[in-house]
Design a protein around this motif. Structure first.
Motif, short mmCIF file in Angstrom:
data_model
loop_
_atom_site.label_atom_id
_atom_site.label_comp_id
_atom_site.label_asym_id
_atom_site.label_seq_id
_atom_site.Cartn_x
_atom_site.Cartn_y
_atom_site.Cartn_z
N ASP A 109 0.69 -0.98 -0.38
CA ASP A 109 -0.29 0.10 0.11
C ASP A 109 0.89 1.40 -0.01
N VAL A 179 -13.29 -6.01 -6.83
CA VAL A 179 -11.49 -5.15 -7.31
C VAL A 179 -11.65 -5.24 -8.61
N ASP A 180 -11.98 -6.93 -9.52
CA ASP A 180 -11.23 -6.70 -10.76
C ASP A 180 -12.05 -5.84 -11.15
N ILE A 183 -9.99 -2.18 -11.07
CA ILE A 183 -8.38 -2.50 -11.12
C ILE A 183 -8.66 -1.86 -13.22
N SER A 206 -12.87 -2.06 -2.53
CA SER A 206 -12.62 -2.60 -3.72
C SER A 206 -11.12 -1.55 -4.49
N LEU A 209 -8.33 -2.14 -2.64
CA LEU A 209 -7.24 -3.24 -2.84
C LEU A 209 -6.71 -2.70 -4.78
N ALA A 210 -7.72 -2.40 -5.27
CA ALA A 210 -7.13 -1.73 -6.32
C ALA A 210 -5.85 -0.93 -6.76
N ARG A 212 -3.51 -1.45 -4.69
CA ARG A 212 -2.33 -1.62 -4.49
C ARG A 212 -2.07 -2.46 -5.58
N ALA A 213 -2.99 -3.36 -5.89
CA ALA A 213 -2.53 -4.17 -7.16
C ALA A 213 -1.78 -3.34 -8.13
N LEU A 214 -2.42 -2.16 -8.33
CA LEU A 214 -1.63 -1.26 -9.63
C LEU A 214 -0.82 -0.54 -8.98
#
Ligand code: 3Y8
Ligand code: NAP
Length: 244
Positions: A109, A179-180, A183, A206, A209-210, A212-214
């Protein structure tokens, strides 16, 4: 005397509580502020609109013979929560808050904590970038001081008038979100930063989390101070409290 509940709602937790109250065949009323045009009907009688401050809430509790108040409002609904503490003490009716813990940063994060909306505006005082502004409709005006950014806005209802941003895309969507989708949304709009309230819970998580993923930075607005009151984090805690 059988319980007659007042649930101050507007959150995912309030929705779950209403379901449990209906299943338990308890009597109650769900209260919305009237921020959205078509609040979800959760199977309980509901009322919409302010009470008229703590005094108005106390009058409502007396007039309706409310026996228990559950404050299941959003952690940023600080005024409502303060009024509930004052009114319940005045009418000597038990109050329980159903809340959710704040999110805490995890590995990956990139959070910048700011104390409030104005802090988030100041954090955007930087070279033009592309920002997902997911703080609802009520505080958009404050961000208009940085018109050079592109803003991706997510609102519950379509705005009545023009939005104060020359460069924006408005999404009309009511959560909970996933999340998806978030993203894909951030990629589609080449988002470089997210502004979020530390709402806690899952309905708004979401986008965190998105991010974080990116690997995107999040300007995280910390919660306002809330008054001291009994609180639980799960519906069962409320049902147990009502059982006694
Ligand atoms: C009117 C009731 C349920 C409850 C759903 C939760 C989850 C989805 C995520 C993003 C962030 C935001 C906003 C948000 C979420 C849940 C929950 C939550 C955030 C409804 C609802 C009402 C409201 C009011 C609305 C505010 C706005 C805030 C949008 C219903 C759908 C940004 C908060 O456009 C507006 O006028 C929106 C106003 C207050 C914050 C703001 O300051 O603008 N919520 N949201 C309640 C009332 O009238 O009393 O319409 O049915 C409820 C929910 N919104 O049924 O499962 O539990 O948090 N709501 C935030 O957390 O940052 C969206 O886009 O990622
Ligand atoms: P707030 O600033 O704490 O409340 C301002 C005034 O709105 C209150 O004093 C009260 O008016 C009225 N009000 C608020 N919640 C109410 C309710 N559930 N029932 C009846 N009146 C209510 O509240 P807010 O931040 O505007 O939030 C309004 C609603 O949206 C709440 O139900 C909250 O759960 C929901 N919500 C808010 C957010 C957010 O980010 N703020 C996010 C998700 C959901 P009177 O003084 O006249 O009684």
């Amino acid at each position: 005397m059988s319980p007659n509940l007042l649930i101050l709602g507007g959150t995912t937790e309030a929705r779950a509580l209403c379901q449990a109250v209906v299943d338990a065949r308890l009597h109650g009323v769900l209260s919305y502020a009237g921020r959205t045009r078509n609040p979800v009907d959760l199977g309980l009688p509901q009322r919409v609109g302010g009470f008229g401050g703590a005094a108005g809430l106390a009058d409502y509790i007396r007039a309706q013979g409310i026996t228990h108040v559950i404050d299941a409002t959003h952690p940023f609904a600080a005024q409502m929560s303060k009024n509930a503490v004052i009114a319940c003490a005045e009418v000597d009716v038990p109050l329980m808050a159903l809340t959710r813990a704040p999110w805490t940063a995890e590995a990956g994060d990139r959070w910048q904590h700011v104390p409030d909306i104005d802090g988030a505006v100041r954090a955007l005082d930087q070279a033009p970038t592309r920002v997902m502004l997911a703080v609802g409709r009520m505080h958009l005006e404050a961000f208009a001081v940085n018109p050079a950014h592109f803003y991706l806005l997510r609102l519950v209802d379509s705005p009545e008038g023009p939005l104060p941003f020359p460069n924006h895309h408005a999404l009309i969507a009511r959560g909970p979100f996933n999340v998806d989708d978030d993203i894909a949304l951030m990629r589609r709009h080449d988002i470089r930063a997210i502004v979020s309230k530390n709402a806690g819970g899952n309905g708004a998580k979401s986008k965190i989390l998105a991010a974080r993923a990116l690997g995107l930075p999040v300007i995280m607005i910390d919660r306002p101070d809330l008054p001291q009151r009994a609180q639980v984090h799960h519906v069962q805690g409320v049902m147990d409290w009502l059982a006694h």
